[in-house]
Write an enzyme that holds these catalytic residues in place. Structure first.
Site, PDB file in Angstrom:
ATOM      1  N   HIS A 281      10.295  69.562 -13.413  1.00 29.06           N
ATOM      2  CA  HIS A 281      11.197  68.934 -14.381  1.00 29.06           C
ATOM      3  C   HIS A 281      10.398  68.608 -15.635  1.00 29.06           C
ATOM      4  O   HIS A 281       9.224  68.253 -15.549  1.00 29.06           O
ATOM      5  CB  HIS A 281      11.807  67.653 -13.783  1.00 29.06           C
ATOM      6  CG  HIS A 281      13.027  67.205 -14.518  1.00 29.06           C
ATOM      7  ND1 HIS A 281      12.964  66.410 -15.639  1.00 29.06           N
ATOM      8  CD2 HIS A 281      14.343  67.470 -14.306  1.00 29.06           C
ATOM      9  CE1 HIS A 281      14.195  66.200 -16.069  1.00 29.06           C
ATOM     10  NE2 HIS A 281      15.047  66.841 -15.291  1.00 29.06           N
ATOM     11  N   GLU A 339      18.402  69.612  -8.283  1.00 24.58           N
ATOM     12  CA  GLU A 339      19.143  70.802  -7.870  1.00 24.58           C
ATOM     13  C   GLU A 339      18.952  71.161  -6.405  1.00 24.58           C
ATOM     14  O   GLU A 339      19.813  71.781  -5.793  1.00 24.58           O
ATOM     15  CB  GLU A 339      18.761  72.001  -8.746  1.00 24.58           C
ATOM     16  CG  GLU A 339      18.957  71.797 -10.223  1.00 24.58           C
ATOM     17  CD  GLU A 339      20.419  71.729 -10.632  1.00 24.58           C
ATOM     18  OE1 GLU A 339      21.220  71.137  -9.884  1.00 24.58           O
ATOM     19  OE2 GLU A 339      20.758  72.243 -11.694  1.00 24.58           O
TER      20      GLU A 339
END
Ligand code: ACO
Length: 403
Positions: A281, A339
């Site tokens: 991320h 996710e």
């Protein structure tokens, strides 16, 4: 590169190589570390792994609130009282039906068997075909409500058409999350399924200045309409580096198939330079707090009525992936992102992978719209600068003299 000009081209000297150079700002690839907006909607602390939504810690809000409550919180700045919530729920519930032209478009798209996210992006541009010229200034959120109410209907309608089934009309007696599940299957969902979906929708509703939210703010800052901003944001969310990752993340777990294969499979991917979907991320350097909330919800769902072997396999894949990312990309702190567990939770709810990103979109749209309201309040066009790295050319030649 071959020049089209008669004279030798000269390179333009960079003028923006550091903060002080000629008074220009430094170029930051990917705008990393650049603060481009102020927001009261969500706060992302990537070092601590903390996420506030509308001022509340994600862990407190996600599993307790309904989706409508969190949307109201973002659009109005505080949680609703009972009567305001009922009015808001009713307004959304009665605006879900799609204009016939949108359904016609979805039927045509279904014949082409295009991905659901592409169909959503296409149909979203027509979502207000029956109200685009209405100037209702009495409620600044009126147009946003139409958009938010109809996006799930687009997804469910397209999904049914693309899978050879007739769509179901929205059910105004069900709340936003329950109605979405109903329109996909025609079955009334259990309260555990509705809770699972609401926890998911609440978890992903907003997340600072992510790519799609930034896109929405850039678009609305030109003083255009909300639908344009949402369509642009959908395009940004669709990409696999942003909202398109959960499908491939689940495919990876299925490909691995059993815990004993995880390490060799993941090593092979990393050795060939591939990215592991559901990990890494831009902001988080610790585990994404959304991954934790969704992991807990997934555990509840799978333990109650699910494929525990798949859940355990996913846990093994996660642990191996994090360990191998540390080995292959030392110092990068690549952790599980939202996710990975999105994939598991939505699969547990019975959704096919093609529905994962569209389901993300129907929640994040509420965040985009809230950011649009904030951006509109600033009244400021977003217009950064670029740093020209091309040549300075000269000697214009008519087309017949160029070679
Ligand atoms: N697997 C393998 N390597 C990775 C991964 C990953 N998932 N993520 C980052 N890296 C590596 C990069 O290859 C790069 O290595 P290098 O410096 O040797 O070239 C290094 O880590 C830094 O990567 P960046 O691309 O600079 O990190 P950035 O902050 O731009 O990337 C991103 C963030 C795009 C999410 C990235 O981690 C990624 O591609 N992850 C996989 C896709 C994914 O899960 N996307 C969903 C994100 S969550 C969301 O948007 C809702």
């Amino acid at each position: 590169m071959k020049s089209n000009t008669a004279q030798a081209a000269t390179a333009v000297q960079p003028t923006t190589t550091n903060d002080q150079c000629n008074g220009h700002s430094v170029y930051k690839p990917g705008l990393e570390g650049v603060v481009a907006a102020e927001t009261a909607l969500s706060h992302v602390d990537g070092q601590k792994g903390e996420l506030l939504i509308g001022g509340y810690r994600l862990e407190e809000l996600a599993a307790n609130a309904t989706f409508e409550e969190v949307v109201y919180l973002l659009w109005h700045g505080s949680l609703p009282q009972q009567s305001a919530l009922e009015t808001f729920e009713k307004s959304l519930a009665t605006q879900r039906a799609l204009p016939p032209a949108v359904v016609q478009l979805l039927r045509a798209a279904a014949k082409e068997q295009i991905p659901t996210m592409t169909a959503l992006r296409m149909a979203a541009g027509t979502i207000d075909i029956d109200s685009a010229n209405t100037n209702d200034n009495s409620d600044p959120t009126a147009q946003a409500q139409v958009i938010l109410a109809r996006l799930p209907t687009i997804v469910a309608t397209y999904w049914r058409l693309a899978t050879g089934q007739e769509p179901f009309a929205p059910n105004p007696t069900l709340n936003h999350a329950a109605n979405y599940l109903y329109m996909l299957t025609g079955q009334s969902p259990t309260s555990a399924q509705v809770r699972g979906l609401e926890t998911y929708l609440n978890t992903v509703i907003d997340h600072g200045l992510n790519a799609s939210t930034f896109a929405a703010r850039v678009i609305i800052a030109t003083a255009t309409d909300l639908t344009s901003a949402v369509v642009g944001a959908l395009g940004a969310l669709k990409g696999p580096l942003h909202g398109g990752a959960p499908g491939p993340a689940l495919d990876m777990v299925f490909d691995i198939g059993q815990p004993a294969h995880a390490e060799s499979y993941l090593r092979a991917k990393l050795a060939s330079g591939e990215r592991l979907m559901g990990f890494g991320h831009r902001i988080y350097r610790v585990r994404d707090p959304r991954a934790e909330v969704l992991a807990q919800e997934a555990a509840r769902m799978f333990q109650a009525d699910g494929d525990m072997a798949l859940y355990e396999l996913a846990k093994t894949v996660e642990a191996k992936a994090v360990a191998l990312l540390a080995e292959y990309k030392p110092g990068r702190n690549l952790q599980t992102n939202v996710e990975f567990y999105t994939a598991l939770l939505l699969h547990g709810l019975g959704l096919e992978t093609d529905l994962f990103t569209p389901t993300f979109a129907i929640s994040r749209a509420a965040g985009w719209l809230a950011h649009c309201f904030e951006q509109q309040a600033t009244g400021r066009l977003i217009r950064p600068q670029s740093h020209y790295i091309g040549e300075r050319k000269g000697g214009w030649l008519p087309i017949e003299q160029r070679n």
